[in-house]
Write a protein that holds these residues in place. Structure first.
Motif, PDB file in Angstrom:
ATOM      1  N   GLY A  61      49.680 -43.539 -19.770  1.00  0.00           N
ATOM      2  CA  GLY A  61      48.743 -42.416 -19.744  1.00  0.00           C
ATOM      3  C   GLY A  61      49.062 -41.430 -18.636  1.00  0.00           C
ATOM      4  N   CYS A  62      49.462 -41.936 -17.471  1.00  0.00           N
ATOM      5  CA  CYS A  62      49.844 -41.050 -16.362  1.00  0.00           C
ATOM      6  C   CYS A  62      51.032 -40.179 -16.761  1.00  0.00           C
ATOM      7  CB  CYS A  62      50.195 -41.878 -15.124  1.00  0.00           C
ATOM      8  SG  CYS A  62      48.789 -42.636 -14.285  1.00  0.00           S
ATOM      9  N   MET A  63      51.992 -40.773 -17.444  1.00  0.00           N
ATOM     10  CA  MET A  63      53.149 -39.995 -17.887  1.00  0.00           C
ATOM     11  C   MET A  63      52.740 -38.965 -18.932  1.00  0.00           C
ATOM     12  SD  MET A  63      56.018 -43.023 -18.094  1.00  0.00           S
ATOM     13  CE  MET A  63      57.332 -41.866 -18.479  1.00  0.00           C
ATOM     14  N   GLY A  90      52.075 -45.657 -11.834  1.00  0.00           N
ATOM     15  CA  GLY A  90      51.749 -44.586 -12.769  1.00  0.00           C
ATOM     16  C   GLY A  90      51.970 -43.197 -12.196  1.00  0.00           C
ATOM     17  N   PRO A  91      51.389 -42.871 -11.029  1.00  0.00           N
ATOM     18  CA  PRO A  91      51.629 -41.543 -10.456  1.00  0.00           C
ATOM     19  C   PRO A  91      53.093 -41.295 -10.115  1.00  0.00           C
ATOM     20  CG  PRO A  91      49.698 -42.565  -9.466  1.00  0.00           C
ATOM     21  CD  PRO A  91      50.364 -43.622 -10.281  1.00  0.00           C
ATOM     22  N   LEU A  92      53.823 -42.343  -9.695  1.00  0.00           N
ATOM     23  CA  LEU A  92      55.239 -42.167  -9.393  1.00  0.00           C
ATOM     24  C   LEU A  92      56.030 -41.852 -10.659  1.00  0.00           C
ATOM     25  CD1 LEU A  92      55.690 -45.116  -6.877  1.00  0.00           C
ATOM     26  CD2 LEU A  92      55.831 -42.679  -6.329  1.00  0.00           C
ATOM     27  N   MET A  93      55.694 -42.525 -11.750  1.00  0.00           N
ATOM     28  CA  MET A  93      56.353 -42.205 -13.023  1.00  0.00           C
ATOM     29  C   MET A  93      56.015 -40.789 -13.473  1.00  0.00           C
ATOM     30  SD  MET A  93      58.133 -44.849 -13.588  1.00  0.00           S
ATOM     31  CE  MET A  93      58.717 -44.453 -15.238  1.00  0.00           C
ATOM     32  N   LEU A 151      62.054 -46.708  -6.152  1.00  0.00           N
ATOM     33  CA  LEU A 151      61.017 -45.950  -6.855  1.00  0.00           C
ATOM     34  C   LEU A 151      60.077 -45.275  -5.857  1.00  0.00           C
ATOM     35  CD1 LEU A 151      59.722 -45.194  -9.585  1.00  0.00           C
ATOM     36  CD2 LEU A 151      58.326 -47.263  -9.371  1.00  0.00           C
ATOM     37  N   LYS A 152      59.650 -46.015  -4.837  1.00  0.00           N
ATOM     38  CA  LYS A 152      58.674 -45.476  -3.901  1.00  0.00           C
ATOM     39  C   LYS A 152      59.278 -44.447  -2.941  1.00  0.00           C
ATOM     40  CE  LYS A 152      55.677 -49.566  -3.862  1.00  0.00           C
ATOM     41  NZ  LYS A 152      55.131 -50.680  -3.024  1.00  0.00           N
TER      42      LYS A 152
END
Length: 462
Positions: free
Chosen positions: A49-51, A98-101, A155-156
């Motif tokens: 959903g974030c994406m 999610g926000p990182l993606m 990722l981070k």
């Protein structure tokens, strides 16, 4: 019909982009209602959903995507706690990616850098240097067989750098600051009010998460015992976002409405007890006092914050904890946190090789016996990248900060001054907090690269 932009002083008036925070906030609200019943399936659905929200926002421009990202980073940990309360504690924190993606959605724009005919903007310098050091730490992790640590660390740490590179290519400074002010105008009252509620009466999902989370600085899951982290993942994250939002709204949004919007978040910021954000905000205000364009408002804000602090220490539910925390600012070298950080440097230096090469990304539970906490950029870079690459990574951050500050000194516009002030605040945080990973890295790189490019300065375009 689109609404007129918020009156940002000195900004170039442009047709406003659509509000990227709207679909993001609707998505968060829906998941807050159904997340507790979604079970374990809710975690991958939230990431997808974030994406999806990021794709929708990005279709309206990079500024709309930035707004959506601010909302997702501000509320994703809150949704994670609601889901965990119903489905059980998730040690990996899958939903937090999610926000990182979402940040990776516009990274496809970086393919333009592969074109040899495209001139390289000098603003890419710090990003390229930091990115190379981060990749080095990832390689170290892979060579040691730490696949999960390598994936999580890259990722981070690397995602905010890549997003900063996208902003260099696509973003307009004034448009991005306008978008940030609009987003924080919604985020601040929501997170501020929830933070106060969390301190007075922590909700079931907050109490459940606090019992399992390996974070020692969040207080106790009882009324008046929480170090406020509001809808975010820690007091540090919440306080850093709140301090940045308060500065942007206060300096770039006119009118008394801004004060009432920001008032709850001021108290919640104090209840976070996160002194690093307090000092960072104070340094940013001192920087603004150097310029005629911002001196008057900086004085008003300093007075308002002093009054807010004085009032807070007189209200019985808040007075003791805030007053005691403020008193520790005068302890200097006698402060326990200061002594703990000195011990960390001594521990690293005492290692057989003094961590010359580095250990790569290491994900440890600091609540476990024998595990050394990693406080500050200096310790983090030294431990993960070694002395040589750690120093190079720190140079990348100082390079970016220095460019933002110099631009403020040369241009002296309100927008340039704000970016310089936030960069100065980040510099103060470097010995005390990690400003490079996840939401902290997103906050740093998203603003520090928002200076006009070398080519624009040559052509005279503002």
């Amino acid at each position: 019909m689109r609404t007129s932009p918020l009156p940002i002083d000195g900004a170039i008036r442009r047709p406003p982009s659509r509000q990227g925070w709207v679909p993001a906030l609707i998505f968060i609200a829906v998941f807050a209602l159904v997340g507790g019943f979604a079970g374990g399936l809710g975690r991958p659905l939230f990431v997808l959903g974030c994406m999806g929200v990021a794709i929708i926002a990005y279709r309206d421009g990079i500024a709309a995507h930035f707004q959506a990202s601010l909302v997702l980073f501000s509320f994703a940990p809150f949704i994670r706690r609601i889901v965990d309360n119903g489905a059980g504690y998730d040690e990996l924190g899958l939903m937090l990616i999610g926000p990182l993606m979402a940040l990776l959605v516009p990274v496809v724009e970086l393919r333009r850098l592969l074109d040899p005919r495209e001139p390289l903007d000098i603003r890419f310098g710090p990003l390229l240097l930091a990115g190379a050091c981060i990749v080095y730490a990832g390689i170290l992790s892979l060579l040691q067989g730490k696949m999960n640590d390598a994936a999580s660390g890259l990722l981070k740490w690397l995602t905010p750098v890549l997003y900063g590179a996208v902003l260099v290519l696509r973003a307009n400074r004034d448009e991005m600051l306008d978008a940030a002010v609009r987003a924080f105008f919604v985020i601040l009252p929501l997170t501020g009010l929830y933070g106060i509620l969390q301190y007075v009466d922590p909700q079931a999902w907050d109490r459940y998460w606090m019992e399992f989370a390996p974070i020692l600085s969040i207080g106790q899951p009882v009324p008046y015992g929480v170090r406020v982290f509001s809808t975010m993942n820690s007091p540090a994250s919440f306080a850093s976002f709140t301090a940045a939002g308060l500065l942007l709204v206060a300096f770039l949004r006119s009118g008394w409405v801004s004060f009432f919007v920001a008032a709850p978040s001021m108290l919640a910021l104090l209840l976070s007890l996160y002194r690093t954000a307090w000092l960072s905000m104070a340094l940013a205000l001192l920087f603004c006092l150097l310029f005629a364009r911002t001196r008057g408002k900086a004085q008003m804000i300093a007075v308002a914050l002093a009054i807010a602090g004085a009032v807070a220490v007189t209200i019985p539910p808040f007075s003791d904890v805030i007053g005691d925390r403020l008193a520790t600012l005068g302890q200097g070298s006698q402060d326990g946190s200061f002594q703990e950080r000195l011990t960390q440097y001594s521990t690293l230096w005492s290692l057989p090789d003094s961590s010359l090469i580095g250990n790569g990304f290491t994900i440890t539970d600091v609540g476990s016996a024998g595990q050394m906490p990693i406080d500050g950029m200096i310790i983090a870079c030294w431990l993960m990248m070694g002395i040589v690459f750690g120093i190079l990574c720190l140079c990348a951050f100082f390079w970016a900060i220095g460019r933002a500050v110099i631009r403020a000194l040369l241009e002296r516009s309100r927008q340039a001054i704000m970016i310089g002030a936030m960069a100065m605040g980040s510099m103060l945080q470097m010995p005390l907090a990690n400003i490079s990973a996840a939401e902290a890295g997103f906050l740093f790189w998203s603003f520090v690269v928002l200076i006009p490019s070398f080519q624009h300065r040559i052509s005279g375009t503002p």
